[in-house]
Design a protein around this motif. Structure first.
Motif, PDB file in Angstrom:
ATOM      1  N   ALA A 193      17.968  29.491 -47.967  1.00  0.00           N
ATOM      2  CA  ALA A 193      19.190  29.091 -48.665  1.00  0.00           C
ATOM      3  C   ALA A 193      19.549  27.650 -48.368  1.00  0.00           C
ATOM      4  O   ALA A 193      19.948  26.890 -49.272  1.00  0.00           O
ATOM      5  N   TYR A 194      19.397  27.229 -47.124  1.00  0.00           N
ATOM      6  CA  TYR A 194      19.743  25.852 -46.762  1.00  0.00           C
ATOM      7  C   TYR A 194      18.676  24.863 -47.222  1.00  0.00           C
ATOM      8  O   TYR A 194      18.987  23.800 -47.763  1.00  0.00           O
ATOM      9  N   LEU A 195      17.417  25.204 -47.013  1.00  0.00           N
ATOM     10  CA  LEU A 195      16.342  24.277 -47.381  1.00  0.00           C
ATOM     11  C   LEU A 195      16.263  24.087 -48.889  1.00  0.00           C
ATOM     12  O   LEU A 195      15.978  22.986 -49.374  1.00  0.00           O
ATOM     13  N   HIS A 196      16.505  25.133 -49.655  1.00  0.00           N
ATOM     14  CA  HIS A 196      16.452  25.008 -51.104  1.00  0.00           C
ATOM     15  C   HIS A 196      17.579  24.115 -51.622  1.00  0.00           C
ATOM     16  O   HIS A 196      17.407  23.382 -52.609  1.00  0.00           O
ATOM     17  N   ALA A 197      18.735  24.139 -50.973  1.00  0.00           N
ATOM     18  CA  ALA A 197      19.854  23.319 -51.430  1.00  0.00           C
ATOM     19  C   ALA A 197      19.569  21.827 -51.279  1.00  0.00           C
ATOM     20  O   ALA A 197      20.102  21.015 -52.036  1.00  0.00           O
ATOM     21  N   LEU A 198      18.728  21.440 -50.325  1.00  0.00           N
ATOM     22  CA  LEU A 198      18.418  20.025 -50.089  1.00  0.00           C
ATOM     23  C   LEU A 198      17.087  19.602 -50.691  1.00  0.00           C
ATOM     24  O   LEU A 198      16.694  18.441 -50.539  1.00  0.00           O
ATOM     25  N   SER A 199      16.389  20.518 -51.341  1.00  0.00           N
ATOM     26  CA  SER A 199      15.079  20.170 -51.902  1.00  0.00           C
ATOM     27  C   SER A 199      15.192  19.264 -53.123  1.00  0.00           C
ATOM     28  O   SER A 199      14.187  18.686 -53.548  1.00  0.00           O
ATOM     29  N   ALA A 200      16.386  19.118 -53.695  1.00  0.00           N
ATOM     30  CA  ALA A 200      16.545  18.277 -54.878  1.00  0.00           C
ATOM     31  C   ALA A 200      16.517  16.791 -54.547  1.00  0.00           C
ATOM     32  O   ALA A 200      16.364  15.965 -55.453  1.00  0.00           O
ATOM     33  N   PHE A 201      16.645  16.428 -53.271  1.00  0.00           N
ATOM     34  CA  PHE A 201      16.668  15.019 -52.880  1.00  0.00           C
ATOM     35  C   PHE A 201      15.257  14.602 -52.482  1.00  0.00           C
ATOM     36  O   PHE A 201      14.730  15.022 -51.451  1.00  0.00           O
ATOM     37  N   SER A 202      14.654  13.778 -53.313  1.00  0.00           N
ATOM     38  CA  SER A 202      13.241  13.442 -53.135  1.00  0.00           C
ATOM     39  C   SER A 202      12.992  12.559 -51.927  1.00  0.00           C
ATOM     40  O   SER A 202      11.874  12.537 -51.402  1.00  0.00           O
ATOM     41  N   HIS A 257      14.736  33.680 -52.187  1.00  0.00           N
ATOM     42  CA  HIS A 257      15.573  34.689 -52.818  1.00  0.00           C
ATOM     43  C   HIS A 257      15.761  34.310 -54.287  1.00  0.00           C
ATOM     44  O   HIS A 257      15.289  33.275 -54.758  1.00  0.00           O
ATOM     45  N   ARG A 258      16.483  35.146 -54.972  1.00  0.00           N
ATOM     46  CA  ARG A 258      16.700  34.882 -56.397  1.00  0.00           C
ATOM     47  C   ARG A 258      17.499  33.595 -56.591  1.00  0.00           C
ATOM     48  O   ARG A 258      17.222  32.823 -57.506  1.00  0.00           O
ATOM     49  N   ASP A 259      18.471  33.345 -55.732  1.00  0.00           N
ATOM     50  CA  ASP A 259      19.270  32.134 -55.839  1.00  0.00           C
ATOM     51  C   ASP A 259      18.606  30.930 -55.194  1.00  0.00           C
ATOM     52  O   ASP A 259      19.045  29.802 -55.413  1.00  0.00           O
ATOM     53  N   SER A 260      17.595  31.145 -54.387  1.00  0.00           N
ATOM     54  CA  SER A 260      16.920  30.037 -53.707  1.00  0.00           C
ATOM     55  C   SER A 260      15.415  30.285 -53.699  1.00  0.00           C
ATOM     56  O   SER A 260      14.835  30.638 -52.659  1.00  0.00           O
ATOM     57  N   PRO A 261      14.747  30.140 -54.843  1.00  0.00           N
ATOM     58  CA  PRO A 261      13.286  30.319 -54.880  1.00  0.00           C
ATOM     59  C   PRO A 261      12.582  29.201 -54.122  1.00  0.00           C
ATOM     60  O   PRO A 261      12.940  28.032 -54.238  1.00  0.00           O
ATOM     61  N   MET A 262      11.577  29.572 -53.348  1.00  0.00           N
ATOM     62  CA  MET A 262      10.897  28.606 -52.476  1.00  0.00           C
ATOM     63  C   MET A 262       9.412  28.474 -52.769  1.00  0.00           C
ATOM     64  O   MET A 262       8.708  27.775 -52.039  1.00  0.00           O
ATOM     65  N   GLN A 263       8.911  29.092 -53.825  1.00  0.00           N
ATOM     66  CA  GLN A 263       7.468  29.043 -54.071  1.00  0.00           C
ATOM     67  C   GLN A 263       6.990  27.660 -54.503  1.00  0.00           C
ATOM     68  O   GLN A 263       5.793  27.374 -54.429  1.00  0.00           O
ATOM     69  N   ASP A 264       7.901  26.797 -54.949  1.00  0.00           N
ATOM     70  CA  ASP A 264       7.528  25.446 -55.372  1.00  0.00           C
ATOM     71  C   ASP A 264       7.906  24.388 -54.350  1.00  0.00           C
ATOM     72  O   ASP A 264       7.913  23.192 -54.670  1.00  0.00           O
ATOM     73  N   HIS A 265       8.233  24.791 -53.123  1.00  0.00           N
ATOM     74  CA  HIS A 265       8.663  23.841 -52.098  1.00  0.00           C
ATOM     75  C   HIS A 265       7.813  24.033 -50.838  1.00  0.00           C
ATOM     76  O   HIS A 265       8.230  24.694 -49.894  1.00  0.00           O
ATOM     77  N   PRO A 266       6.609  23.475 -50.814  1.00  0.00           N
ATOM     78  CA  PRO A 266       5.768  23.611 -49.616  1.00  0.00           C
ATOM     79  C   PRO A 266       6.314  22.772 -48.457  1.00  0.00           C
ATOM     80  O   PRO A 266       7.092  21.840 -48.646  1.00  0.00           O
ATOM     81  N   PHE A 267       5.887  23.122 -47.276  1.00  0.00           N
ATOM     82  CA  PHE A 267       6.322  22.415 -46.069  1.00  0.00           C
ATOM     83  C   PHE A 267       5.189  22.453 -45.057  1.00  0.00           C
ATOM     84  O   PHE A 267       4.177  23.154 -45.229  1.00  0.00           O
ATOM     85  N   ASP A 268       5.356  21.686 -43.990  1.00  0.00           N
ATOM     86  CA  ASP A 268       4.398  21.655 -42.893  1.00  0.00           C
ATOM     87  C   ASP A 268       4.996  22.348 -41.681  1.00  0.00           C
ATOM     88  O   ASP A 268       6.219  22.375 -41.505  1.00  0.00           O
ATOM     89  N   VAL A 269       4.130  22.874 -40.842  1.00  0.00           N
ATOM     90  CA  VAL A 269       4.535  23.506 -39.592  1.00  0.00           C
ATOM     91  C   VAL A 269       3.881  22.752 -38.451  1.00  0.00           C
ATOM     92  O   VAL A 269       2.683  22.460 -38.485  1.00  0.00           O
TER      93      VAL A 269
END
Length: 478
Positions: free
Chosen positions: A211-220, A297-309
């Protein structure tokens, strides 16, 4: 520090105070006196005692009037007073250097316990350490979310931060939702430098969820470095399925942080020597796996936001023994995450703990949680005022002189090219104010207020219930 650098620091402090005075709006004279008395406070243990400070030139009633009139954020009724305060503070932060070519931001939540304020609205259960064995570490009060810029520093420098926003977390929302709205406001503000340049945010594991990471994914231009729990399960990229029918495959093989069999070879690894604050020689080992996915989740889909670990481990340089039982796992998410090296990721996350020093200093010498008011609005005004006082101390640090106590003369002296700690700057702030002056106008006596008419009964404030987020369990009826 050279004479020219001292002159530049003095001009920066005077310019900031003049601009701040213009932004304070109504009761600006009393508000600036209040900020100065906070910065010069060495004895007051409550907010009303600040009116006894020589920097506060008015009566104690003006202190409460200044807190009531202060508006930390613009409103529809009064949009002008504090518009651009966070942008004004951001102007004072030095630009990133080539060694760290990004702006570093931090976000965290801290409690404000008010267990005896029965008339204060919207109180809930908050965290509070309790030394008594067997007692739960909880209290009743409010939570506040703070966003701060973390200036570049070396390990031997005091842990300064620059607070940008402080907002209360209401009982009908969450800390991550408030932090996401705060970060979005900072990143979307064209008057601040974080929108157009590379900015990095560091946070603990509470902010590593979808929920938090998806909200900030719009800032490139923004990258989030958040700690991850060691039992999280992520996924690799799905295999290519050209021409396949049905729903597209979003997630591939599982990447379990607790199962080394699912990791595979890291995409990048690095190792370098280091030392702790006490001088102990250590060795840092970092490994990085790219392009992982988490389920949203439905309100925060993450399949298009890859990340590194990133996996971080610390070893003793002499014995080679691991200093911690479990490794540190970090999530690095953002479109420009590849521009960060492993050493920059580790150093950036390590500086996140400077926020803890700010909370500790703010709650003691700056009376951050000492405002005992039954009015919720006044409490919400008090926290941004304390943050502004801390920014003044940060700007005055290059100009302050070290004034050790008699029992502190054997402590190590601060380095000549570093800022003093916040506590040491606070001791000398009264002298600086006497030298540079204040934009606030001198007080004008208005006479004695008639007060309440004799015989008028006062109204008793209503006792408000404590808000518990968990609903009570329903009992079965016969």
């Amino acid at each position: 520090m050279t004479t020219s650098m001292l002159k530049d620091s003095l001009e920066s402090l005077q310019h900031f105070r003049q601009r701040l005075y213009e932004h304070l709006g109504a009761r600006r004279d009393a508000s600036l006196n209040l900020l100065d008395s906070l910065c010069a406070n060495t004895q007051a243990r409550s907010v009303v005692e600040l009116s006894l400070n020589p920097a506060f030139e008015r009566d104690y009633t003006s202190l409460y009037a200044a807190i009531e009139a202060f508006t930390p954020e613009p409103t529809a009724r009064d949009p002008s007073p504090s518009t651009g305060l966070s942008a004004l503070v951001s102007e004072q932060i030095p630009a990133p250097s080539p060694a760290r070519p990004f702006w570093l931001l931090g976000v965290d939540t801290t409690p404000n316990p008010r267990p005896f304020a029965a008339t204060l609205a919207d109180r809930g259960v908050v965290y509070q350490p309790n030394p008594a064995p067997g007692n739960k570490p909880i209290a009743v009060g409010h939570h506040y979310s703070v966003v701060a810029a973390l200036p570049e520093r070396s390990r031997c420098h005091p842990p300064w931060v620059v607070p940008l926003q402080a907002r209360r977390v209401a009982s009908n929302t969450t800390a991550t939702a408030v932090a996401a709205s705060q970060m979005a406001a900072v990143l979307a503000d064209p008057a601040q430098p974080y929108a157009t340049a590379l900015s990095v945010q560091v946070a603990d594991s509470h902010y590593s969820h979808a929920a938090y990471l998806h909200a900030l994914s719009a800032f490139s231009n923004h990258v989030v470095i958040a700690r991850s729990a060691g039992n999280r399960v992520y996924s690799r990229a799905p295999p290519a399925t050209d021409g396949a029918c049905g729903h597209p495959i979003w997630y591939g093989e599982a990447f379990r942080l607790a199962d080394p069999e699912t990791w595979g070879s890291p995409c990048q690894s690095a190792e370098w020597p280091d030392q702790t604050a006490s001088g102990r020689a250590i060795r840092l080992t970092l490994e990085r796996w790219d392009d992982l996915l988490m389920r949203g989740h439905r309100d925060s889909p993450m399949q298009d936001h890859p990340f590194d670990v990133v996996r971080c481990r610390v070893f003793d340089a002499q014995t080679g023994r691991a200093l911690f039982k479990r490794p540190l796992w970090l999530i690095v998410m953002g479109q420009r995450r590849a521009e960060l090296s492993l050493q920059q990721i580790e150093q950036a996350y390590r500086q996140r703990f400077d926020l803890e020093h700010f909370f500790r200093f703010g709650k003691h010498p700056l009376l951050l949680d000492r405002f005992q008011t039954p009015d919720l609005t006044h409490e919400e005004h008090w926290w941004p005022l304390v943050c502004l006082a801390y920014v003044q101390l940060w700007l005055a640090a290059p100009l302050a002189s070290d004034l050790p106590r008699p029992w502190e003369r054997f402590l190590p002296k601060p380095l000549a090219d570093t800022r003093l700690s916040p506590a040491r700057v606070q001791r000398d702030f009264a002298r600086l104010i006497r030298q540079i002056g204040t934009p606030a106008r001198a007080t004008k006596r208005r006479g004695i207020s008639p007060g309440r008419v004799t015989g008028t009964p006062g109204q008793r404030r209503a006792r408000l219930p404590i808000v518990f987020k968990r609903q009570p369990r329903l009992t079965a009826t016969a």
